[in-house]
Each structure stands twice: as structure tokens, then as C-alpha cells.
Design a protein around this motif. Structure first.
Motif, PDB file in Angstrom:
ATOM      1  N   PRO A 187       0.922  -1.250  -0.022  1.00 30.16           N
ATOM      2  CA  PRO A 187       0.095   0.008   0.047  1.00 30.16           C
ATOM      3  C   PRO A 187       0.743   1.305   0.003  1.00 30.16           C
ATOM      4  O   PRO A 187       1.953   1.222   0.544  1.00 30.16           O
ATOM      5  N   GLY A 188       0.671   2.172  -0.680  1.00 31.99           N
ATOM      6  CA  GLY A 188       1.332   3.403  -0.851  1.00 31.99           C
ATOM      7  C   GLY A 188       2.094   3.503  -2.067  1.00 31.99           C
ATOM      8  O   GLY A 188       2.244   4.670  -2.654  1.00 31.99           O
ATOM      9  N   THR A 189       1.915   2.327  -2.785  1.00 32.69           N
ATOM     10  CA  THR A 189       2.441   2.541  -4.324  1.00 32.69           C
ATOM     11  C   THR A 189       1.286   2.376  -5.120  1.00 32.69           C
ATOM     12  O   THR A 189       0.139   2.150  -4.664  1.00 32.69           O
ATOM     13  N   ILE A 190       1.618   2.885  -6.564  1.00 31.02           N
ATOM     14  CA  ILE A 190       0.397   2.668  -7.400  1.00 31.02           C
ATOM     15  C   ILE A 190      -0.178   1.638  -7.774  1.00 31.02           C
ATOM     16  O   ILE A 190      -1.263   1.123  -7.660  1.00 31.02           O
ATOM     17  N   ARG A 191       0.583   0.318  -7.696  1.00 25.36           N
ATOM     18  CA  ARG A 191       0.120  -0.803  -7.983  1.00 25.36           C
ATOM     19  C   ARG A 191      -0.465  -1.340  -6.708  1.00 25.36           C
ATOM     20  O   ARG A 191      -1.500  -2.193  -6.695  1.00 25.36           O
ATOM     21  N   GLY A 192       0.152  -1.177  -5.626  1.00 28.53           N
ATOM     22  CA  GLY A 192      -0.287  -1.469  -4.334  1.00 28.53           C
ATOM     23  C   GLY A 192      -1.726  -0.985  -3.910  1.00 28.53           C
ATOM     24  O   GLY A 192      -2.591  -1.664  -3.403  1.00 28.53           O
ATOM     25  N   ASP A 193      -1.870   0.145  -4.522  1.00 27.67           N
ATOM     26  CA  ASP A 193      -3.200   0.789  -4.145  1.00 27.67           C
ATOM     27  C   ASP A 193      -4.381   0.793  -4.964  1.00 27.67           C
ATOM     28  O   ASP A 193      -5.480   0.600  -4.523  1.00 27.67           O
ATOM     29  N   PHE A 194      -4.022   0.418  -6.198  1.00 33.37           N
ATOM     30  CA  PHE A 194      -5.076   0.358  -7.350  1.00 33.37           C
ATOM     31  C   PHE A 194      -5.090  -1.063  -7.966  1.00 33.37           C
ATOM     32  O   PHE A 194      -5.885  -1.177  -8.862  1.00 33.37           O
ATOM     33  N   GLY A 195      -4.148  -1.923  -8.006  1.00 36.16           N
ATOM     34  CA  GLY A 195      -4.300  -2.873  -8.716  1.00 36.16           C
ATOM     35  C   GLY A 195      -4.466  -4.327  -7.961  1.00 36.16           C
ATOM     36  O   GLY A 195      -4.275  -4.463  -6.665  1.00 36.16           O
ATOM     37  N   LEU A 196      -4.807  -5.455  -8.720  1.00 26.36           N
ATOM     38  CA  LEU A 196      -4.979  -6.808  -8.353  1.00 26.36           C
ATOM     39  C   LEU A 196      -4.420  -7.941  -9.234  1.00 26.36           C
ATOM     40  O   LEU A 196      -4.043  -9.023  -8.878  1.00 26.36           O
ATOM     41  N   LEU A 197      -4.327  -7.406 -10.474  1.00 29.76           N
ATOM     42  CA  LEU A 197      -3.958  -8.477 -11.422  1.00 29.76           C
ATOM     43  C   LEU A 197      -2.543  -7.978 -11.977  1.00 29.76           C
ATOM     44  O   LEU A 197      -2.411  -6.984 -12.561  1.00 29.76           O
ATOM     45  N   VAL A 198      -1.727  -9.019 -12.269  1.00 28.13           N
ATOM     46  CA  VAL A 198      -0.321  -8.856 -12.942  1.00 28.13           C
ATOM     47  C   VAL A 198      -0.549  -8.516 -14.223  1.00 28.13           C
ATOM     48  O   VAL A 198       0.150  -7.559 -14.974  1.00 28.13           O
ATOM     49  N   THR A 199      -1.558  -8.998 -14.731  1.00 27.47           N
ATOM     50  CA  THR A 199      -1.897  -8.512 -16.432  1.00 27.47           C
ATOM     51  C   THR A 199      -2.717  -7.283 -16.547  1.00 27.47           C
ATOM     52  O   THR A 199      -2.413  -6.533 -17.747  1.00 27.47           O
ATOM     53  N   GLU A 200      -3.129  -6.642 -15.496  1.00 31.57           N
ATOM     54  CA  GLU A 200      -3.564  -5.252 -15.384  1.00 31.57           C
ATOM     55  C   GLU A 200      -2.990  -4.435 -14.424  1.00 31.57           C
ATOM     56  O   GLU A 200      -3.657  -4.113 -13.461  1.00 31.57           O
ATOM     57  N   ASN A 201      -1.754  -4.083 -14.449  1.00 30.92           N
ATOM     58  CA  ASN A 201      -0.954  -3.471 -13.216  1.00 30.92           C
ATOM     59  C   ASN A 201      -0.685  -2.148 -13.549  1.00 30.92           C
ATOM     60  O   ASN A 201       0.220  -1.563 -12.842  1.00 30.92           O
ATOM     61  N   LEU A 202      -1.500  -1.488 -14.408  1.00 31.64           N
ATOM     62  CA  LEU A 202      -1.963   0.128 -14.282  1.00 31.64           C
ATOM     63  C   LEU A 202      -0.640   0.951 -15.039  1.00 31.64           C
ATOM     64  O   LEU A 202      -1.127   1.827 -15.670  1.00 31.64           O
ATOM     65  N   VAL A 203       0.731   0.441 -14.762  1.00 27.68           N
ATOM     66  CA  VAL A 203       1.803   1.166 -15.082  1.00 27.68           C
ATOM     67  C   VAL A 203       2.858   0.752 -15.525  1.00 27.68           C
ATOM     68  O   VAL A 203       3.097  -0.316 -15.256  1.00 27.68           O
ATOM     69  N   HIS A 204       3.747   1.210 -16.311  1.00 26.47           N
ATOM     70  CA  HIS A 204       5.028   0.721 -17.048  1.00 26.47           C
ATOM     71  C   HIS A 204       5.987   1.826 -16.480  1.00 26.47           C
ATOM     72  O   HIS A 204       5.853   3.052 -16.682  1.00 26.47           O
ATOM     73  N   GLY A 205       7.169   1.220 -15.954  1.00 30.24           N
ATOM     74  CA  GLY A 205       8.387   2.375 -15.885  1.00 30.24           C
ATOM     75  C   GLY A 205       9.627   1.604 -16.556  1.00 30.24           C
ATOM     76  O   GLY A 205       9.685   0.449 -15.969  1.00 30.24           O
ATOM     77  N   SER A 206      10.420   2.294 -17.038  1.00 31.46           N
ATOM     78  CA  SER A 206      11.701   1.736 -17.638  1.00 31.46           C
ATOM     79  C   SER A 206      12.332   1.036 -16.459  1.00 31.46           C
ATOM     80  O   SER A 206      12.402   1.628 -15.091  1.00 31.46           O
ATOM     81  N   ASP A 207      13.030   0.056 -16.693  1.00 32.55           N
ATOM     82  CA  ASP A 207      13.836  -0.912 -15.598  1.00 32.55           C
ATOM     83  C   ASP A 207      15.281  -0.454 -15.323  1.00 32.55           C
ATOM     84  O   ASP A 207      15.873  -0.983 -14.609  1.00 32.55           O
ATOM     85  N   SER A 208      15.966   0.607 -16.380  1.00 36.35           N
ATOM     86  CA  SER A 208      17.260   0.788 -16.234  1.00 36.35           C
ATOM     87  C   SER A 208      17.343   2.089 -17.030  1.00 36.35           C
ATOM     88  O   SER A 208      16.408   2.190 -17.993  1.00 36.35           O
ATOM     89  N   VAL A 209      18.643   2.733 -17.225  1.00 30.68           N
ATOM     90  CA  VAL A 209      18.889   4.046 -17.768  1.00 30.68           C
ATOM     91  C   VAL A 209      19.048   3.616 -19.358  1.00 30.68           C
ATOM     92  O   VAL A 209      18.451   4.387 -20.235  1.00 30.68           O
ATOM     93  N   THR A 210      19.579   2.428 -19.328  1.00 26.03           N
ATOM     94  CA  THR A 210      19.754   1.958 -20.949  1.00 26.03           C
ATOM     95  C   THR A 210      18.090   1.789 -21.393  1.00 26.03           C
ATOM     96  O   THR A 210      17.802   2.125 -22.574  1.00 26.03           O
ATOM     97  N   SER A 211      17.240   0.887 -20.570  1.00 35.87           N
ATOM     98  CA  SER A 211      16.061   0.752 -21.256  1.00 35.87           C
ATOM     99  C   SER A 211      15.391   1.856 -21.479  1.00 35.87           C
ATOM    100  O   SER A 211      14.428   1.915 -22.620  1.00 35.87           O
TER     101      SER A 211
END
Ligand code: DAT
Ligand code: MG
Length: 140
Positions: free
Chosen positions: A100-124
Motif C-alpha cells: 500500500p502506498g504504491t500505485i500498483r499496491g493501492d489500485f491493482g489486483l492483477l499482474v496482467t492489468e497492473n496500471l503502469v510501466h516504468g523503464s527498468d534501467s537507464v539503458t532501457s
């Protein structure tokens, strides 16, 4: 010197649920800056390129179908350690494990519909920003 750029996607589930303002607000309140912003429905080709690292995974076809299923919001986010900071705001991939307190923790239930994407490294981030915002210039 420490400033980074990262790609945020507010996925079609979050747009459908009316969470665009909530999510952008959390990013801004953290102190990160929005440097580019666009609402668009992406095509199959861009979806496959964006998620190329997952091409061999069993969920790839569903992932591409989902991310192209309606408009998403793409943004370039700027700030000190922006890549890691955005990932922390998002919470873990599986929303059930995201605190809780995170975007996925507050609003998500399913890994397939997890609301947001954020790049995982500076290269990505550099690769993904170039896909979504080919004219983006970090120092413009
Ligand atoms: P993240 O989005 O946290 O970077 P990832 O890169 O491992 O996670 O996976 C990309 C997306 O693929 C993820 O947001 C949701 C989907 N996904 C990941 N693992 C999955 C699984 N086991 N089943 C279904 N979809 C999955
Ligand atoms: Mg990822």
C-alpha cells in the motif's frame, strides 16, 4: 549530472478507470517532472518492440493485446535517479505483492492489468523513450 529520464506508461486499464490524474499527481508530488506527455493508442508493431524482451514468454500475446486495447498515456519523466524513483512509486510487478502506498499496491489486483510501466534501467529508458518520443531531446 545525476538527472535521468525514464518512460512512464499509464496503461489502458488505468486510463479506462480514470486514474490518469491520480498517477500523474503522485509522480509530480514526488518531485519528478513531466517532460513529454501524450494520450495515444499504440499499434501492434510498437507494442512488440516495446516489450521485445518478453517475446518468448507465454504471456506475450496477451500482453500485446492488452497494451494495444485502448488509449494509454505515455510520458517522459525527469529527475534525480528518475528510473529507480518511478519504479519505487509503482511497486512490484504483481500488485498483490506491491505495498500500500504504491500505485500498483493501492489500485491493482492483477499482474496482467497492473496500471503502469516504468523503464527498468537507464539503458532501457533511452531505448523506450526513443520508441515513444523519437524527437525528445533531454536538454531542449
Ligand atoms: P514490469 O512491468 O514491472 O517491468 P516485467 O517487465 O517483468 O514487469 O513484465 C512486463 C509486463 O508483462 C508486466 O507489467 C505485466 C506482464 N507480466 C509480467 N509477468 C507476467 C506473468 N507472469 N503473467 C502475465 N503477465 C505478466
Ligand atoms: Mg519491465
Amino acid at each position: 549530472a545525476d538527472v535521468e529520464h525514464t518512460l512512464l506508461l499509464i496503461k489502458p486499464d488505468a486510463v479506462r478507470r480514470g486514474l490518469v490524474g491520480e498517477i500523474l499527481s503522485r509522480v509530480e508530488r514526488k518531485g519528478l517532472r513531466i517532460r513529454a506527455l501524450e494520450l495515444r493508442t499504440i499499434d501492434d508493431d510498437l507494442a512488440r518492440r516495446h516489450y521485445a524482451e518478453h517475446a518468448a514468454k507465454p504471456f506475450f500475446a496477451d500482453l500485446v493485446a492488452f497494451i494495444t486495447s485502448g488509449p494509454l498515456v505515455a510520458a517522459v519523466i525527469e529527475g534525480p535517479r528518475a528510473v529507480e524513483t518511478l519504479r519505487t512509486l509503482m511497486g512490484s510487478t504483481d500488485p498483490v505483492a506491491a505495498p500500500p502506498g504504491t500505485i500498483r499496491g493501492d489500485f491493482g489486483l492483477l499482474v496482467t492489468e497492473n496500471l503502469v510501466h516504468g523503464s527498468d534501467s537507464v539503458t532501457s529508458a533511452a531505448r523506450e523513450i526513443a520508441l515513444f518520443f523519437p524527437h525528445f531531446a533531454a536538454d531542449a
